[in-house]
Design a protein around this motif. Structure first.
Motif, PDB file in Angstrom:
ATOM      1  N   GLN A 410      17.625  28.581 -31.741  1.00  0.00           N
ATOM      2  CA  GLN A 410      18.307  28.934 -30.492  1.00  0.00           C
ATOM      3  C   GLN A 410      17.297  29.109 -29.358  1.00  0.00           C
ATOM      4  O   GLN A 410      17.554  28.714 -28.213  1.00  0.00           O
ATOM      5  N   VAL A 411      16.144  29.702 -29.678  1.00  0.00           N
ATOM      6  CA  VAL A 411      15.101  29.867 -28.672  1.00  0.00           C
ATOM      7  C   VAL A 411      14.587  28.505 -28.222  1.00  0.00           C
ATOM      8  O   VAL A 411      14.445  28.239 -27.017  1.00  0.00           O
ATOM      9  N   TYR A 412      14.329  27.630 -29.181  1.00  0.00           N
ATOM     10  CA  TYR A 412      13.848  26.295 -28.823  1.00  0.00           C
ATOM     11  C   TYR A 412      14.887  25.538 -27.992  1.00  0.00           C
ATOM     12  O   TYR A 412      14.536  24.783 -27.078  1.00  0.00           O
ATOM     13  N   ALA A 413      16.160  25.757 -28.295  1.00  0.00           N
ATOM     14  CA  ALA A 413      17.220  25.109 -27.513  1.00  0.00           C
ATOM     15  C   ALA A 413      17.197  25.603 -26.076  1.00  0.00           C
ATOM     16  O   ALA A 413      17.384  24.817 -25.130  1.00  0.00           O
ATOM     17  N   SER A 414      16.955  26.902 -25.889  1.00  0.00           N
ATOM     18  CA  SER A 414      16.854  27.446 -24.530  1.00  0.00           C
ATOM     19  C   SER A 414      15.653  26.862 -23.806  1.00  0.00           C
ATOM     20  O   SER A 414      15.721  26.518 -22.618  1.00  0.00           O
ATOM     21  N   ILE A 415      14.517  26.767 -24.512  1.00  0.00           N
ATOM     22  CA  ILE A 415      13.317  26.205 -23.902  1.00  0.00           C
ATOM     23  C   ILE A 415      13.591  24.784 -23.422  1.00  0.00           C
ATOM     24  O   ILE A 415      13.248  24.410 -22.293  1.00  0.00           O
ATOM     25  N   ARG A 416      14.239  24.001 -24.286  1.00  0.00           N
ATOM     26  CA  ARG A 416      14.477  22.593 -23.952  1.00  0.00           C
ATOM     27  C   ARG A 416      15.612  22.398 -22.954  1.00  0.00           C
ATOM     28  O   ARG A 416      15.826  21.285 -22.467  1.00  0.00           O
ATOM     29  N   SER A 417      16.322  23.499 -22.618  1.00  0.00           N
ATOM     30  CA  SER A 417      17.390  23.386 -21.618  1.00  0.00           C
ATOM     31  C   SER A 417      16.877  23.520 -20.195  1.00  0.00           C
ATOM     32  O   SER A 417      17.621  23.315 -19.235  1.00  0.00           O
ATOM     33  N   VAL A 418      15.600  23.868 -20.032  1.00  0.00           N
ATOM     34  CA  VAL A 418      15.037  24.041 -18.682  1.00  0.00           C
ATOM     35  C   VAL A 418      15.140  22.733 -17.918  1.00  0.00           C
ATOM     36  O   VAL A 418      14.739  21.666 -18.399  1.00  0.00           O
ATOM     37  N   ALA A 419      15.689  22.826 -16.706  1.00  0.00           N
ATOM     38  CA  ALA A 419      15.862  21.640 -15.868  1.00  0.00           C
ATOM     39  C   ALA A 419      15.772  22.029 -14.407  1.00  0.00           C
ATOM     40  O   ALA A 419      15.888  23.209 -14.049  1.00  0.00           O
ATOM     41  N   ALA A 420      15.558  21.054 -13.564  1.00  0.00           N
ATOM     42  CA  ALA A 420      15.515  21.293 -12.124  1.00  0.00           C
ATOM     43  C   ALA A 420      16.905  21.680 -11.635  1.00  0.00           C
ATOM     44  O   ALA A 420      17.929  21.188 -12.133  1.00  0.00           O
ATOM     45  N   LEU A 421      16.963  22.589 -10.671  1.00  0.00           N
ATOM     46  CA  LEU A 421      18.223  23.015 -10.068  1.00  0.00           C
ATOM     47  C   LEU A 421      18.487  22.138  -8.843  1.00  0.00           C
ATOM     48  O   LEU A 421      17.726  22.166  -7.874  1.00  0.00           O
ATOM     49  N   ARG A 422      19.590  21.396  -8.896  1.00  0.00           N
ATOM     50  CA  ARG A 422      19.880  20.456  -7.811  1.00  0.00           C
ATOM     51  C   ARG A 422      21.190  20.755  -7.085  1.00  0.00           C
ATOM     52  O   ARG A 422      21.440  20.198  -6.029  1.00  0.00           O
ATOM     53  N   ASP A 423      22.010  21.619  -7.653  1.00  0.00           N
ATOM     54  CA  ASP A 423      23.302  21.939  -7.047  1.00  0.00           C
ATOM     55  C   ASP A 423      23.077  22.630  -5.699  1.00  0.00           C
ATOM     56  O   ASP A 423      22.520  23.735  -5.645  1.00  0.00           O
ATOM     57  N   PRO A 424      23.497  22.012  -4.583  1.00  0.00           N
ATOM     58  CA  PRO A 424      23.258  22.608  -3.263  1.00  0.00           C
ATOM     59  C   PRO A 424      23.838  24.008  -3.114  1.00  0.00           C
ATOM     60  O   PRO A 424      23.237  24.867  -2.453  1.00  0.00           O
ATOM     61  N   ALA A 425      25.002  24.246  -3.731  1.00  0.00           N
ATOM     62  CA  ALA A 425      25.634  25.562  -3.621  1.00  0.00           C
ATOM     63  C   ALA A 425      24.784  26.635  -4.286  1.00  0.00           C
ATOM     64  O   ALA A 425      24.658  27.756  -3.772  1.00  0.00           O
ATOM     65  N   LYS A 426      24.208  26.303  -5.426  1.00  0.00           N
ATOM     66  CA  LYS A 426      23.381  27.279  -6.135  1.00  0.00           C
ATOM     67  C   LYS A 426      21.993  27.395  -5.512  1.00  0.00           C
ATOM     68  O   LYS A 426      21.411  28.476  -5.478  1.00  0.00           O
ATOM     69  N   LEU A 427      21.476  26.300  -5.014  1.00  0.00           N
ATOM     70  CA  LEU A 427      20.190  26.363  -4.314  1.00  0.00           C
ATOM     71  C   LEU A 427      20.288  27.156  -3.021  1.00  0.00           C
ATOM     72  O   LEU A 427      19.330  27.798  -2.598  1.00  0.00           O
ATOM     73  N   GLY A 428      21.443  27.123  -2.400  1.00  0.00           N
ATOM     74  CA  GLY A 428      21.613  27.766  -1.097  1.00  0.00           C
ATOM     75  C   GLY A 428      22.169  29.169  -1.142  1.00  0.00           C
ATOM     76  O   GLY A 428      22.426  29.766  -0.092  1.00  0.00           O
ATOM     77  N   VAL A 429      22.371  29.733  -2.334  1.00  0.00           N
ATOM     78  CA  VAL A 429      22.931  31.075  -2.429  1.00  0.00           C
ATOM     79  C   VAL A 429      22.042  32.077  -1.694  1.00  0.00           C
ATOM     80  O   VAL A 429      20.817  31.951  -1.695  1.00  0.00           O
ATOM     81  N   GLN A 430      22.681  33.039  -1.046  1.00  0.00           N
ATOM     82  CA  GLN A 430      21.945  34.015  -0.235  1.00  0.00           C
ATOM     83  C   GLN A 430      22.213  35.436  -0.709  1.00  0.00           C
ATOM     84  O   GLN A 430      23.216  35.720  -1.373  1.00  0.00           O
TER      85      GLN A 430
END
Length: 489
Positions: A410-430
């Protein structure tokens, strides 16, 4: 989780600093604030050294509030108070920490910290001066040194009763970073003396100390609203009886013979806190279910289903439902280029005993995934680990320990789930931010509060924030603190 400013993996813990200090000097010394001689195992020079060495660890753990104008403002008030204290020649440092927790504290040697969380609840410059003056009083009266001396003499041990950050630390020297020095419990006499000194310093600096008792009234209401859980400022500063009554008596007596024209500075203070971040800052990372997003650093990952998660200032920590498996996500900067070279540098510096794994090309980032071994109390500890380079020399470091192979997977699955955040709504949260607005029409606070839309907090919290009750009458034009949701202001 904040962007790390550390280089390498070595941190000097406060506990280690405090322990070393006990042997740095001893004997009788004159207390600067009282003029009395007292036995002290910690020299004044060592107090300064302790504070200077511990300050980077505090900054790394909590982070500094990023608004330079706010930092400069608090420092200017603090320096004004320090100048009229019993140690005017000490090199004082005042910092605003980027934390929503309602807290203020000091380290020996003149290092004073206040959170943006408590600043939002303060309603005047004189109240701020009272808080800073109280912390200055703990330093000038050498309360931390006295507590360490008393515990050592009694054979209790320096860290008896200390509060530890229960964050998962993978390396031997950081297995449990002690904040024992920071959270030494002051005695009733120490608190009363710090109150007296805070009022004295505020008055000497030209501030009206009669606004100080309202601070304790606000803190009491915060604790009551939280179900009698004390705000951090009170939990680390045990309440000696009724602080509000005591400080009312002290401040009125002190101000009675003072010249007119004492500064309250409520309008000035309101301008200074306009736009301050209120509550948790999603820019520093936030959860939606088991998914973690970090807009400022531009990454995301998925934690195992059912695990308990917490976004702490220096790391994200998680535990399985049974508590058998733990996971920690942190950041670290290094000059190495590749994840494999980064792992080699950890071994070269002794942070890791061994590492077995391989480089993996993630969808968005280069990474190293495997098993690492680090020295620990009583032997060595193995960790499921991943190092992901998200930009330049900045790495995510993810560790898991304590479970079976299923949990490790499960830990390795979390490690391998790391990805760039591209969703504008989530990138722009204030973040939610505080603003000062005039009451549009005269009415009770509960009615005035409804005159503004887009608010992020409820009526009772807003009333406490303003030092009011829902039934408190407000005249038209009276300034009101409003917290606007997801606001850039």
């Amino acid at each position: 989780m904040k962007r790390s400013r550390r280089t390498g993996v070595l941190l000097v813990t406060l506990a280690a600093l405090a322990a070393a200090a006990l042997w740095a000097g001893s004997g009788c010394a004159v207390n600067p604030a009282t003029g009395k001689r007292q036995i002290n195992l910690v020299s004044t020079g060592r107090e300064v050294e302790m504070g200077r060495e511990a300050d980077p660890a505090i900054v790394a753990e909590f982070g500094l509030y990023g608004d330079t104008a706010t930092q400069s403002y608090v420092d200017s008030i603090g320096q004004k108070l320090a100048h009229v204290s019993h140690l005017p020649n000490l090199k004082w440092t005042f910092r605003v920490l980027d934390s929503p927790v309602v807290n203020a504290f000091a380290l020996p040697g003149g290092f004073v910290y206040i959170t943006r969380g408590i600043m939002a609840y303060v309603n005047s410059e004189s109240q701020l001066a009272g808080i800073l003056g109280h912390e200055i009083g703990h330093v000038t009266a050498r309360h931390s040194a006295q507590q360490m001396t008393q515990q050592q003499i009694a054979g209790i041990g320096l860290l008896a009763g200390a509060i530890f950050v229960d964050a998962f630390r993978p390396y031997s020297g950081l297995a449990q970073q002690g904040l024992g020095l920071l959270f030494l419990k002051y005695s009733r006499d120490h608190e009363t003396q710090a109150d007296e000194l805070g009022i004295q310093y505020s008055l000497r600096a030209g501030y009206d100390p009669r606004t100080i008792p309202a601070t304790y009234s606000t803190l009491k209401r915060i604790s009551e609203r939280a179900g009698s859980t004390l705000p951090n400022f009170l939990s680390t500063h045990p309440d000696p009886g009724d602080r509000e009554v005591r400080t009312t008596q002290l401040s009125q007596a002190a101000a009675g013979g003072a010249p007119r024209g004492l500064v309250i500075g409520d309008a000035v203070y309101r301008k200074r806190i306009e736009g301050i971040v209120y509550g948790d800052d999603p820019r520093q990372g936030y959860f939606e279910g088991n998914r973690f997003y970090h807009p400022e650093m531009g990454f995301q990952l998925i934690f195992p289903d059912g695990w308990k998660t917490e976004n702490q200032p220096s790391a994200v920590v998680a535990k399985s439902a049974s508590g058998a498996m733990q996971l920690r996500l942190g950041t670290i900067r290094d000059t190495t280029v590749t994840p494999a070279q980064f792992v080699d540098s950890l071994k070269a510096h002794g942070a890791l005993v061994s590492a077995t794994g391989r480089t993996e090309p993630f969808r968005d980032y280069p990474a190293w995934v495997g098993t690492v071994t680090a020295a620990a109390e009583g032997g060595q500890q193995n960790y499921a680990a991943g190092y992901i380079r998200i930009r330049g020399g900045q790495f995510l470091e993810i560790y898991g320990r304590g479970g079976d192979q299923v949990s490790n997977d499960q830990v390795y699955a979390s490690i391998r789930s790391v990805a760039a955040l591209r969703d504008p709504a989530k990138l722009g949260v204030q973040a939610n931010r505080l603003s000062i607005k005039p009451a549009k029409a005269g009415a009770a606070f509960a009615t005035v509060w409804t005159q503004y839309s887009g608010q992020a907090i409820g009526l009772e919290e807003a009333a406490i924030l303003n030092g009011a009750r829902p039934t408190t009458p407000y005249a038209q034009g009276t300034p009101v603190k409003i917290v606007f949701k997801n606001s850039r202001l």
